[in-house]
Write an enzyme that holds these catalytic residues in place. Structure first.
Site, PDB file in Angstrom:
ATOM      1  NE  ARG A 196      -6.165   0.079  -2.648  1.00 16.74           N
ATOM      2  CZ  ARG A 196      -5.646   0.094  -3.883  1.00 16.74           C
ATOM      3  NH1 ARG A 196      -5.483   1.212  -4.527  1.00 16.74           N
ATOM      4  NH2 ARG A 196      -5.287  -1.043  -4.453  1.00 16.74           N
ATOM      5  CB  CYS A 253      -9.746  -1.929  -8.863  1.00 15.12           C
ATOM      6  SG  CYS A 253     -10.310  -3.140  -7.670  1.00 15.12           S
ATOM      7  CD  GLU A 274     -10.074  -8.072  -2.379  1.00 17.52           C
ATOM      8  OE1 GLU A 274      -8.961  -7.574  -2.584  1.00 17.52           O
ATOM      9  OE2 GLU A 274     -10.948  -7.501  -1.692  1.00 17.52           O
ATOM     10  CG  ASN A 284      -3.216  -5.150  -6.080  1.00 19.24           C
ATOM     11  OD1 ASN A 284      -2.828  -5.339  -7.228  1.00 19.24           O
ATOM     12  ND2 ASN A 284      -3.586  -3.970  -5.628  1.00 19.24           N
ATOM     13  CG  ASP A 285      -5.643  -8.762  -1.418  1.00 18.53           C
ATOM     14  OD1 ASP A 285      -4.564  -8.997  -0.849  1.00 18.53           O
ATOM     15  OD2 ASP A 285      -6.372  -7.802  -1.135  1.00 18.53           O
ATOM     16  NE  ARG A 320      -1.203  -6.364  -1.581  1.00 19.54           N
ATOM     17  CZ  ARG A 320      -2.397  -5.765  -1.697  1.00 19.54           C
ATOM     18  NH1 ARG A 320      -3.517  -6.471  -1.610  1.00 19.54           N
ATOM     19  NH2 ARG A 320      -2.487  -4.499  -1.943  1.00 19.54           N
ATOM     20  CG  HIS A 355      -2.163  -0.955   0.726  1.00 20.28           C
ATOM     21  ND1 HIS A 355      -2.186  -2.271   1.085  1.00 20.28           N
ATOM     22  CD2 HIS A 355      -3.219  -0.750  -0.088  1.00 20.28           C
ATOM     23  CE1 HIS A 355      -3.244  -2.842   0.540  1.00 20.28           C
ATOM     24  NE2 HIS A 355      -3.886  -1.939  -0.176  1.00 20.28           N
ATOM     25  NE  ARG A 396     -11.161  -1.578  -1.024  1.00 21.36           N
ATOM     26  CZ  ARG A 396      -9.907  -1.931  -1.284  1.00 21.36           C
ATOM     27  NH1 ARG A 396      -9.665  -2.911  -2.129  1.00 21.36           N
ATOM     28  NH2 ARG A 396      -8.902  -1.304  -0.724  1.00 21.36           N
TER      29      ARG A 396
END
Ligand code: PEP
Ligand code: MG
Length: 568
Positions: free
Chosen positions: A297, A503, A432, A455-456, A466, A190, A333
């Protein structure tokens, strides 16, 4: 002698500035018996005075640079430092138990923190966070450890740190922080994502940047190629100034596409949206030609502060984003806290596997007051634009149904009270967790849209953290296993007439884009700075050809074979 440290290019651009080492020291306390308690009391006094003056300076600075809101946190810290009950208890302990000041202070503040935490009054509960912060400062001063304060930076620097927490990153002042480099992290950690939205060049995952760089050294952060150059010679500095200028020229070329649609050579249109973390990111999105927000986010509204944001604060933020995007789609989200995004003031117990733990929708379904506050703010804001709501980390149909039910019930309650709510809010979910990709045909009947969070999805499919550079070789966006899951999701959604976005960072990856186009992805949501390069790339591609390429990629055995196929 100049040296080059290799890392992962996390945010594009080049910065040349002095290093600022950001350190969050480990503090460990030992109990020591003291002979001269008067001397110990003086030592304690001195630490309090020093801490107060530090906090005062930070408060003045925060007032000037960040506004009264942020500065007020430090006013609360000053109150703690002068609290007679707390101070007297420490003095008493030093005198009667003949223990060292660190030990006494830590014992007393720990009792105070748990007392505040167990109170019913929300305001008093929140004071626990202030005491915790102040405790760290006083202990550091007693132990002779320096705490760095990023909000105090007042000259152009490059930040060098082991890691930057998302809340550290959220507090960085763009005016002075020209770049950063960390030991740990990857492209999808992040801090890297925040760097892209702040448009600060960044190189992460270097492993050694903190051991190689001292405060004040001249450093070049090359966020294009993932290099950090320490003590560059004049020639090297010039070379990077030229590279920076060339990158600026390229950006000027891309900027001509700001108001264009995103269309392939054979007329296939896709939407390029942006990922944002705060309402302040909107300007960047519009400057970079974003056609919508594919991921807001919202957890960043909850970070870098000591308390939960109120409904009113959240309402203002959502309204600002919706109005700022003037009816373009905005996918918000709901809170996705956990993993590498912590909220210290929630005081959740440490977990063995935070990425697999009590996080995101799991936490919201249990802490429903907090969830409802967010949903109410969103529903009220919905009349100001084109709002779509999505839930993070859905693993089962039951979770999606429950989250949607809570949302719908809250909507009915608001309407019954006469509060206007849009009747056009699409409700979707992130894909995800592999279970949802596998079950996408059933989910597709109940959602309005999917947004694939690669990403997840990649870390869970490949079982590769990650954040961990040692297993980053397994973090493979182009692995056919990932591509097949993506295909399942897109096909299932299209069968039900629903749209699919992505995303995760993969959506802005120049190697992945042709495959994703071929697989039929409808919306690509990425860091704002990736939008124009992606639009330029897509305008040179032919969808009909990519359909075949994507089919071929699905039959390949390895990620390398897929990458080769695309680069041919
Ligand atoms: C994802 O997992 O791909 C995603 C977009 O969410 P985050 O990066 O915030 O976990
Ligand atoms: Mg995610």
């Amino acid at each position: 002698m100049s040296t080059t440290i290799k890392g992962i290019a996390a945010s594009p651009g080049i910065s040349i500035a002095k290093a600022f080492r950001l350190q969050n020291p480990e503090i460990s306390i030992k109990k020591i018996t003291i002979a001269d308690t008067d001397a110990e009391l003086s030592r304690f006094e001195a630490a309090l005075v020093k801490s107060k003056s530090e906090v005062q300076v930070i408060q003045d600075h925060a007032n000037k640079e960040l506004g009264k809101d942020k500065a007020d946190i430090f006013a609360a810290h000053l109150l703690v430092l002068s609290d007679p009950e707390l101070i007297d208890s420490v003095i008493e302990k030093i005198k009667t138990e003949r223990v060292n000041a660190e030990f006494a202070f830590n014992e007393v503040t720990t009792t105070f923190i748990s007392a505040f935490e167990s109170m019913d009054d929300e305001y008093l509960k929140e004071r626990a966070a202030d005491i915790r912060d102040v405790t760290k400062r006083v202990l550091a001063s007693l132990l002779g450890i320096t705490i760095s304060n990023p909000s105090m930076i007042s000259e152009e620097v490059v930040i060098i740190a082991d890691d930057l927490t998302p809340s550290d990153t959220a507090q960085l002042n763009r005016k002075y922080v020209k770049g950063f480099s960390t030991n740990i992290g990857g492209r999808t950690s992040h801090s890297a994502i925040m760097a892209r939205s702040l448009e600060i060049p960044a190189v992460v995952g270097t492993k050694t940047v903190t051991s190689a760089i001292e405060n004040g050294m001249l450093v070049i952060v090359d966020g294009l190629d993932g290099n950090v150059i320490v003590n560059p010679s004049e020639d090297v500095v010039q070379e990077y100034k030229d590279k920076k200028a060339a990158y600026e020229d390229k950006k000027a070329e891309w900027s001509k596409l700001v108001n264009e649609k995103t269309v392939t050579v054979d007329g296939h249109h896709v939407e390029l949206a942006a990922n944002i973390g705060t309402p302040n990111d909107i300007k960047g999105v519009l400057d970079h030609g974003g056609e919508g927000i594919g991921l807001f986010r919202t957890e960043f509204l909850y970070m870098g502060r000591d308390t939960l944001p109120t409904e009113e604060e959240q309402f203002e933020s959502y309204k600002k984003v919706l109005e700022g995007m003037s009816n373009k789609p905005v996918v918000v989200r709901t809170l996705d806290i956990g993993g590498d995004k912590e909220l210290p003031y929630l005081d959740l117990p440490k977990e063995m596997n935070p990425f697999l733990g009590f996080r995101a929708i799991r936490l919201c379904l249990e802490m429903q007051d907090m969830f409802l506050t967010q949903l109410r703010a969103l529903l009220r804001a919905s009349v100001y634009g084109n709002l779509k709501i999505m839930f993070p980390m859905i693993a089962t149909l039951a979770e999606f149904r429950q989250a949607k039910l809570i949302l719908m019930e809250e909507k009915e309650r608001l309407l019954a009270k006469g509060v206007p709510v849009s009747d056009n809010i699409e409700v979707g979910m992130m894909v995800e967790i592999p279970s949802t990709a596998v079950m996408a045909d059933l989910f597709a009947k109940e959602v309005d849209f999917f947004s694939i969070g690669t990403n997840d999805l990649i870390q869970y499919t490949m079982a590769a953290d990650r954040m961990n550079e040692r297993v980053s070789y397994l973090y493979q966006p182009y692995n056919p296993a990932i591509l097949r899951l993506i295909k399942m999701v897109i096909d299932a959604a299209h069968k039900e007439g629903k749209w699919v976005g992505m995303c995760g960072e993969m959506a802005g990856d120049i190697v992945a884009i042709p495959i994703l186009l071929g697989l039929g992805l409808d919306e690509f949501s990425m860091s704002a700075t990736s939008i124009l390069p992606a639009r330029s790339q897509i305008s040179r591609l032919t969808k009909a050809e990519l359909d075949h390429v994507a089919q071929q990629a699905l039959t390949m055995g390895t990620a390398d074979e897929v990458a080769k196929l695309i680069k041919m």
